[in-house]
Design a protein around this motif. Structure first.
Motif, PDB file in Angstrom:
ATOM      1  N   ALA A  45       8.158   9.128  41.364  1.00  0.00           N
ATOM      2  CA  ALA A  45       6.694   9.110  41.290  1.00  0.00           C
ATOM      3  C   ALA A  45       6.143   9.353  39.884  1.00  0.00           C
ATOM      4  O   ALA A  45       5.128   8.780  39.505  1.00  0.00           O
ATOM      5  CB  ALA A  45       6.103  10.122  42.269  1.00  0.00           C
ATOM      6  N   ASN A  46       6.800  10.183  39.093  1.00  0.00           N
ATOM      7  CA  ASN A  46       6.330  10.476  37.738  1.00  0.00           C
ATOM      8  C   ASN A  46       7.114   9.716  36.673  1.00  0.00           C
ATOM      9  O   ASN A  46       7.071  10.073  35.493  1.00  0.00           O
ATOM     10  CB  ASN A  46       6.418  11.982  37.467  1.00  0.00           C
ATOM     11  CG  ASN A  46       5.489  12.752  38.372  1.00  0.00           C
ATOM     12  OD1 ASN A  46       4.337  12.381  38.550  1.00  0.00           O
ATOM     13  ND2 ASN A  46       5.993  13.820  38.960  1.00  0.00           N
ATOM     14  N   ASP A  47       7.866   8.698  37.090  1.00  0.00           N
ATOM     15  CA  ASP A  47       8.674   7.873  36.184  1.00  0.00           C
ATOM     16  C   ASP A  47       9.677   8.691  35.370  1.00  0.00           C
ATOM     17  O   ASP A  47      10.005   8.342  34.231  1.00  0.00           O
ATOM     18  CB  ASP A  47       7.786   7.050  35.238  1.00  0.00           C
ATOM     19  CG  ASP A  47       7.021   5.961  35.976  1.00  0.00           C
ATOM     20  OD1 ASP A  47       7.587   5.372  36.930  1.00  0.00           O
ATOM     21  OD2 ASP A  47       5.869   5.689  35.614  1.00  0.00           O
ATOM     22  N   GLN A  48      10.171   9.778  35.940  1.00  0.00           N
ATOM     23  CA  GLN A  48      11.171  10.590  35.253  1.00  0.00           C
ATOM     24  C   GLN A  48      12.575  10.008  35.385  1.00  0.00           C
ATOM     25  O   GLN A  48      13.405  10.201  34.513  1.00  0.00           O
ATOM     26  CB  GLN A  48      11.160  12.026  35.810  1.00  0.00           C
ATOM     27  CG  GLN A  48       9.902  12.779  35.483  1.00  0.00           C
ATOM     28  CD  GLN A  48       9.745  12.993  33.992  1.00  0.00           C
ATOM     29  OE1 GLN A  48      10.622  13.530  33.326  1.00  0.00           O
ATOM     30  NE2 GLN A  48       8.633  12.544  33.446  1.00  0.00           N
ATOM     31  N   PHE A  49      12.837   9.311  36.495  1.00  0.00           N
ATOM     32  CA  PHE A  49      14.153   8.737  36.751  1.00  0.00           C
ATOM     33  C   PHE A  49      14.016   7.642  37.791  1.00  0.00           C
ATOM     34  O   PHE A  49      12.944   7.434  38.353  1.00  0.00           O
ATOM     35  CB  PHE A  49      15.152   9.814  37.216  1.00  0.00           C
ATOM     36  CG  PHE A  49      14.732  10.556  38.454  1.00  0.00           C
ATOM     37  CD1 PHE A  49      15.051  10.081  39.720  1.00  0.00           C
ATOM     38  CD2 PHE A  49      14.026  11.749  38.359  1.00  0.00           C
ATOM     39  CE1 PHE A  49      14.673  10.764  40.863  1.00  0.00           C
ATOM     40  CE2 PHE A  49      13.648  12.447  39.497  1.00  0.00           C
ATOM     41  CZ  PHE A  49      13.971  11.952  40.753  1.00  0.00           C
ATOM     42  N   LEU A  50      15.113   6.930  38.045  1.00  0.00           N
ATOM     43  CA  LEU A  50      15.143   5.908  39.091  1.00  0.00           C
ATOM     44  C   LEU A  50      15.979   6.405  40.256  1.00  0.00           C
ATOM     45  O   LEU A  50      17.017   7.036  40.058  1.00  0.00           O
ATOM     46  CB  LEU A  50      15.783   4.616  38.568  1.00  0.00           C
ATOM     47  CG  LEU A  50      15.137   3.934  37.385  1.00  0.00           C
ATOM     48  CD1 LEU A  50      15.889   2.655  37.063  1.00  0.00           C
ATOM     49  CD2 LEU A  50      13.680   3.652  37.659  1.00  0.00           C
ATOM     50  N   GLY A 103      20.464   2.990  26.339  1.00  0.00           N
ATOM     51  CA  GLY A 103      21.672   3.630  25.824  1.00  0.00           C
ATOM     52  C   GLY A 103      22.341   4.477  26.896  1.00  0.00           C
ATOM     53  O   GLY A 103      22.395   4.097  28.063  1.00  0.00           O
ATOM     54  N   GLU A 104      22.823   5.647  26.493  1.00  0.00           N
ATOM     55  CA  GLU A 104      23.534   6.511  27.433  1.00  0.00           C
ATOM     56  C   GLU A 104      22.561   7.185  28.399  1.00  0.00           C
ATOM     57  O   GLU A 104      21.515   7.692  27.989  1.00  0.00           O
ATOM     58  CB  GLU A 104      24.332   7.576  26.684  1.00  0.00           C
ATOM     59  CG  GLU A 104      25.266   8.351  27.593  1.00  0.00           C
ATOM     60  CD  GLU A 104      26.145   9.343  26.855  1.00  0.00           C
ATOM     61  OE1 GLU A 104      27.151   9.763  27.428  1.00  0.00           O
ATOM     62  OE2 GLU A 104      25.806   9.720  25.708  1.00  0.00           O
ATOM     63  N   VAL A 105      22.913   7.166  29.686  1.00  0.00           N
ATOM     64  CA  VAL A 105      22.093   7.756  30.738  1.00  0.00           C
ATOM     65  C   VAL A 105      22.988   8.602  31.642  1.00  0.00           C
ATOM     66  O   VAL A 105      24.213   8.522  31.588  1.00  0.00           O
ATOM     67  CB  VAL A 105      21.367   6.673  31.578  1.00  0.00           C
ATOM     68  CG1 VAL A 105      20.386   5.886  30.721  1.00  0.00           C
ATOM     69  CG2 VAL A 105      22.352   5.742  32.265  1.00  0.00           C
ATOM     70  N   ALA A 106      22.360   9.397  32.476  1.00  0.00           N
ATOM     71  CA  ALA A 106      23.081  10.208  33.463  1.00  0.00           C
ATOM     72  C   ALA A 106      22.864   9.608  34.843  1.00  0.00           C
ATOM     73  O   ALA A 106      21.737   9.301  35.222  1.00  0.00           O
ATOM     74  CB  ALA A 106      22.575  11.651  33.433  1.00  0.00           C
ATOM     75  N   TRP A 117      18.938   8.808  35.121  1.00  0.00           N
ATOM     76  CA  TRP A 117      18.064   9.586  34.254  1.00  0.00           C
ATOM     77  C   TRP A 117      18.262   9.230  32.788  1.00  0.00           C
ATOM     78  O   TRP A 117      19.387   9.003  32.342  1.00  0.00           O
ATOM     79  CB  TRP A 117      18.409  11.073  34.361  1.00  0.00           C
ATOM     80  CG  TRP A 117      17.945  11.772  35.578  1.00  0.00           C
ATOM     81  CD1 TRP A 117      18.505  11.731  36.822  1.00  0.00           C
ATOM     82  CD2 TRP A 117      16.838  12.671  35.668  1.00  0.00           C
ATOM     83  NE1 TRP A 117      17.811  12.557  37.670  1.00  0.00           N
ATOM     84  CE2 TRP A 117      16.790  13.142  36.990  1.00  0.00           C
ATOM     85  CE3 TRP A 117      15.901  13.129  34.746  1.00  0.00           C
ATOM     86  CZ2 TRP A 117      15.822  14.050  37.423  1.00  0.00           C
ATOM     87  CZ3 TRP A 117      14.941  14.031  35.171  1.00  0.00           C
ATOM     88  CH2 TRP A 117      14.911  14.477  36.505  1.00  0.00           C
ATOM     89  N   ASN A 118      17.191   9.281  32.013  1.00  0.00           N
ATOM     90  CA  ASN A 118      17.266   9.326  30.568  1.00  0.00           C
ATOM     91  C   ASN A 118      18.058  10.597  30.269  1.00  0.00           C
ATOM     92  O   ASN A 118      17.787  11.662  30.845  1.00  0.00           O
ATOM     93  CB  ASN A 118      15.841   9.407  30.005  1.00  0.00           C
ATOM     94  CG  ASN A 118      15.788   9.766  28.549  1.00  0.00           C
ATOM     95  OD1 ASN A 118      16.126  10.877  28.174  1.00  0.00           O
ATOM     96  ND2 ASN A 118      15.329   8.836  27.744  1.00  0.00           N
TER      97      ASN A 118
END
Length: 142
Positions: A45-50, A103-106, A117-118
């Protein structure tokens, strides 16, 4: 507590992978089936992750959302995605930009779904939640 059905993939653990120039990310091998797989991709909802999940998990989640009047139509938006035989999932450019994915994500497992996640956002969120994890571990005797 819901338990995954025998045919449902259980996503657990944390992995670091890179998104390539075509917005493809490789799904960890232990999270993959034998062939190409279908997924539903939903921005948090807050565009923090997918959020990424199989269609069955999305259907289960959607049923609960439909009866909740507090969830707006914007928060119900999802996109279809498919992993190829090499386990690469193409992520839509627009939601990658909004979530800061490059780039690298979690990749973080969460039972019947996983999150992308970024990496710097994930580190901050994980650090902020550590006291909560410790409290829960103490309560359940770990």
């Amino acid at each position: 507590m819901d338990t995954p059905s025998p045919s449902q993939t259980f996503y657990a653990g944390e992995f670091r992978h890179s998104i390539d120039e075509k917005n493809r990310i490789t799904i960890p091998s232990r999270w993959r089936g034998d062939g190409a797989e279908e997924f539903v991709i939903l921005p948090e909802a807050n565009d923090q992750f997918l959020l990424v999940m199989p269609p069955e998990e999305f259907s289960r989640m959607s049923a609960a959302i439909e009866i909740d009047g507090n969830v707006s139509p914007r928060d119900r938006r999802a996109q279809h995605g498919a992993a190829d035989r090499q386990g690469r999932l193409v992520l839509p450019e627009e939601i990658c930009q909004r979530a800061g994915l490059k780039g690298e994500v979690a990749l973080v497992g969460g039972r019947g779904r996983f999150e992308i996640w970024n990496l710097s956002r994930w580190k901050r969120a994980h650090q902020d939640e550590t006291p909560t994890y410790q409290h829960v571990a103490n309560v359940v005797g770990l």
